[in-house]
Design a protein around this motif. Structure first.
Motif, short mmCIF file in Angstrom:
data_model
loop_
_atom_site.label_atom_id
_atom_site.label_comp_id
_atom_site.label_asym_id
_atom_site.label_seq_id
_atom_site.Cartn_x
_atom_site.Cartn_y
_atom_site.Cartn_z
N ARG A 1 52.53 22.55 84.93
CA ARG A 1 51.26 22.18 84.29
C ARG A 1 51.36 20.80 83.66
NH1 ARG A 1 49.17 22.18 79.20
NH2 ARG A 1 51.08 23.04 78.29
N SER B 1 52.33 17.83 86.23
CA SER B 1 51.20 17.49 87.10
C SER B 1 50.17 16.66 86.37
CB SER B 1 50.55 18.76 87.65
OG SER B 1 51.46 19.49 88.45
N ARG B 2 49.96 16.99 85.09
CA ARG B 2 49.00 16.22 84.29
C ARG B 2 49.49 14.79 84.10
NH1 ARG B 2 48.71 18.43 78.59
NH2 ARG B 2 50.22 16.79 78.16
N HIS C 1 48.84 14.52 90.07
CA HIS C 1 48.54 15.60 91.01
C HIS C 1 49.83 16.38 91.22
CE1 HIS C 1 49.79 12.18 93.47
NE2 HIS C 1 48.69 11.58 93.11
N PHE D 1 44.58 20.99 91.51
CA PHE D 1 43.95 21.22 90.21
C PHE D 1 42.69 22.05 90.39
CE2 PHE D 1 46.21 17.28 88.81
CZ PHE D 1 46.85 17.83 87.71
N ASP E 1 41.29 22.12 84.61
CA ASP E 1 42.50 21.69 83.92
C ASP E 1 43.72 22.51 84.34
OD1 ASP E 1 41.15 19.74 82.48
OD2 ASP E 1 40.65 21.12 80.85
N ASP E 2 43.51 23.54 85.14
CA ASP E 2 44.61 24.40 85.56
C ASP E 2 45.21 23.91 86.87
OD1 ASP E 2 44.14 26.11 83.38
OD2 ASP E 2 42.66 27.27 84.52
N VAL E 3 46.49 24.21 87.05
CA VAL E 3 47.18 23.89 88.29
C VAL E 3 47.37 25.19 89.08
CG1 VAL E 3 49.28 23.00 89.36
CG2 VAL E 3 48.41 21.96 87.26
#
Length: 308
Positions: free
Chosen positions: A137, A140-141, A145, A162, A165-167
């Motif tokens: 999480r 990735s932020r 990506h 994404f 806001d979730d992966v």
């Protein structure tokens, strides 16, 4: 190396992280498919009791390019992790042995981010196993990506994206019969420059062709290697970047003409191929001047070890 404890909570003086390089996109899986490669950076973080300066020592790839202070990407990512999960910021010494080439499309930035977050987790949660979902999480932020970041965290091959806001991440089951090749050139291409040449719109026929290929890619990686050449065909990014890395793009075309499922690795300029040994064999016989060919295994995910 001292083994005196930094604090009662931490009960350690040194954290060691091993993190793999990665390849992203795999042709049609633009910004959503990543594969970890058995090309690893090894890093040690020695924690010192109380506040103080941080020192950075780098050997290997990028040793004369990366900053040797608090702006080093591993340390910046560590600070993000501590802000997320808590933990005291110690004086420390970061020692990096880098084997992942920089600015070659092999995920060196994502790997540095994941390494820094793994250190932060070890500081904030001594004695607990890495929470890979949390690492995915946050990395990735930071990275933008989840293709490179997710592969570096989990290892193997992943499909990630994404959802707000979730992966969302799916780990693909790639059989042991599938191997990889990389052709690494001496020249570099920056990711920002490679992204700047991509168009905001593409023809509908290209979008449809890309959708078909990307839908087939997970199936090809898991169970249908006979589909890999078609499933790695790209219409969204490689041709637009060709003039930034003409030798690499020409090598991709030459390999694909021989039936090798070849692509540009990430933003380039490394060339990546995946397939069975039979599919990869014609590429092994091809002379590619200016490129160093390697055959890394598909790698495992980030590992955190506590010493002392």
């Amino acid at each position: 190396m001292s083994t005196t404890c930094v604090s009662r909570a931490a009960e350690l003086t040194v954290l060691r992280v091993r993190v793999p390089g990665t390849t992203a996109n795999v042709g049609s899986g633009f910004d959503c498919v990543g594969i970890a490669l058995d090309i690893e950076d090894e890093l040690e973080l020695e924690l010192k009791d109380g506040p103080g300066a941080t020192t950075v020592v780098v050997d290997g790839e990028g040793a004369h390019q990366v900053p040797l202070d608090e702006t080093h990407l591993v340390l910046r990512s560590l600070d993000v992790g501590l802000a997320e999960w808590g933990g005291r910021r110690h004086a420390m010494e970061l020692r990096c042995t880098n084997r992942i080439p920089h600015s070659r499309g092999l995920g060196s930035s994502a790997s540095a981010i994941v390494a820094g977050l793994a250190f932060a987790w070890g500081i904030a949660h001594p004695g607990l196993e890495l929470d890979r979902a949390e690492l995915t999480r946050v990395s990735s932020r930071i990275e933008g990506h989840p293709d490179n970041a997710g592969a570096a965290v989990w290892g193997g091959a992943i499909l990630g994206w994404f959802d707000g806001d979730d992966v969302e991440l799916v780990r693909l089951r790639v059989p042991a019969t599938i191997g990889t090749r990389v052709w690494i050139p001496a020249f570099e291409v920056g990711t920002a420059g490679a992204r700047s040449v991509l168009p905001d719109e593409v023809p509908r026929r290209d979008a449809v062709a890309q959708a078909i290929a990307s839908a087939a890619l997970p199936l090809a990686l898991e169970r249908r290697p006979d589909l890999l050449l078609a499933a790695t065909r790209d219409r969204l990014h490689q041709a637009y970047r060709a003039e930034l890395m003409r030798p690499s793009y020409d090598l991709v075309l030459a390999l694909r003409e021989l039936g090798v499922p070849a692509t540009i690795s990430g933003a380039g300029p490394t060339v990546f191929a995946v397939g069975t040994q039979e599919q990869l064999a014609p590429g092994d016989a091809l002379v590619a001047e200016g490129f160093a060919r390697h055959a890394p295994a598909i790698g495992g995910g980030v590992q955190l070890q506590r010493l002392g």
